[in-house]
Design a protein around this motif. Sequence first.
Motif, PDB file in Angstrom:
ATOM      1  N   THR A 134      -5.059 -59.610  23.867  1.00 50.24           N
ATOM      2  CA  THR A 134      -6.210 -59.118  24.624  1.00 50.24           C
ATOM      3  C   THR A 134      -7.158 -60.252  24.919  1.00 50.24           C
ATOM      4  N   THR A 144      -2.796 -56.746  29.099  1.00 48.17           N
ATOM      5  CA  THR A 144      -3.806 -56.290  28.147  1.00 48.17           C
ATOM      6  C   THR A 144      -3.410 -54.955  27.535  1.00 48.17           C
ATOM      7  N   ALA A 151      -2.338 -52.293  24.610  1.00 49.37           N
ATOM      8  CA  ALA A 151      -2.929 -52.181  23.279  1.00 49.37           C
ATOM      9  C   ALA A 151      -2.154 -52.961  22.251  1.00 49.37           C
ATOM     10  N   ARG A 208      -5.057 -48.000  26.064  1.00 51.08           N
ATOM     11  CA  ARG A 208      -4.854 -47.414  24.743  1.00 51.08           C
ATOM     12  C   ARG A 208      -4.035 -46.134  24.899  1.00 51.08           C
ATOM     13  N   THR A 215      -6.437 -46.368  30.665  1.00 51.22           N
ATOM     14  CA  THR A 215      -6.846 -47.741  30.985  1.00 51.22           C
ATOM     15  C   THR A 215      -8.303 -47.755  31.412  1.00 51.22           C
ATOM     16  N   HIS A 234      -8.016 -52.580  29.994  1.00 46.00           N
ATOM     17  CA  HIS A 234      -7.405 -52.474  28.674  1.00 46.00           C
ATOM     18  C   HIS A 234      -6.846 -51.069  28.492  1.00 46.00           C
ATOM     19  N   HIS A 282     -11.253 -60.705  26.940  1.00 52.46           N
ATOM     20  CA  HIS A 282     -12.389 -59.951  27.442  1.00 52.46           C
ATOM     21  C   HIS A 282     -13.314 -60.862  28.225  1.00 52.46           C
ATOM     22  N   GLN A 325     -16.654 -56.966  31.054  1.00 49.14           N
ATOM     23  CA  GLN A 325     -15.813 -55.969  30.403  1.00 49.14           C
ATOM     24  C   GLN A 325     -16.440 -55.499  29.092  1.00 49.14           C
TER      25      GLN A 325
END
Length: 304
Positions: free
Chosen positions: A17, A11, A13, A133, A127, A131, A19, A23
């Motif tokens: 992805t 997962t 960025a 970024r 994280t 997820h 979900h 989440q």
Amino acid sequence: MPQGTEAPAGTMAEGPTSHTQNQLQALAKLRVPFPEEQINPLPKITCSDCSRSRTKVCDNPRHQKSKCRECQNYITSAHLHLDYVGHAELTNRLLDADPLWDWEPLALDQRGLPQFDNDGGLWIRLTVCGHTRLGYGDAQGKSGPNAVKEAIGDALRNAAMRFGAALDLWAKSDLKAARAEHPQSAEDDGQSSTRKERPQAAPAARPELRQEADYSRPEEETRAAPLDPPAGESREQAFARLTEQYRNCWGHALALSQIRLEGKKLGLSKERVQGPPPESKWMTFDELLEGRITELSAQEGRAA
């Protein structure tokens, strides 16, 4: 890397992805606006000479150092305020969303410590709920151990913004312009915007608010930052103050962006002002500042 609640594999960025409902609900907590008491004023010096000075104040007599009544810093008058959320408040929000949230530096040095880039900035991975970024932060001019802590906090706010944390602090209409005007600064990191003012109740626009401007001052003299509005300021006083400020800041796009935003918040965008010569035509307050900001941005682009 430690994973958060119900973390699926793969997962990152830049990758695919997926979900779960849990989440999505947890990540939605990051988008909840922060309460007013958790939002702090961050001073931003608008004069480049003050910024470069060892004492953080230049020789311009207009730029005196004094204690600011809003941010409580002893700082040059050539500054404005930006809304931002502190490290502790952001950490608390991340824990609410995912008790197992984690961050790590994008690179390590030979000692196994976070690797800073040549500009003193730090890239990280944040994280939350499985997820990840990227985020980037710098020390905002600090040095020593405080610089490391400042860079980490700045990077976390920047990465959390990618999840939507404190995104509402941005003025939507000025988001693009603000990022272009604030490279490597707190506002560019997305956790802050120009300082929110509390507008006074305003009557309908009246013709006497029309203002004639003086554009004869050289650009090197137009670097004064907007001042905080005094309590109980009337509509006419607010318009006169903003008019004087944009005259003083005619060569500084960052300050003009702040003035333009405050004019919108005070309901003064449609008031009529006189533009620069040779046309000197009348236009709205917002049209004048938008045109000048665009002009200055184009000049900076050509210079680069």
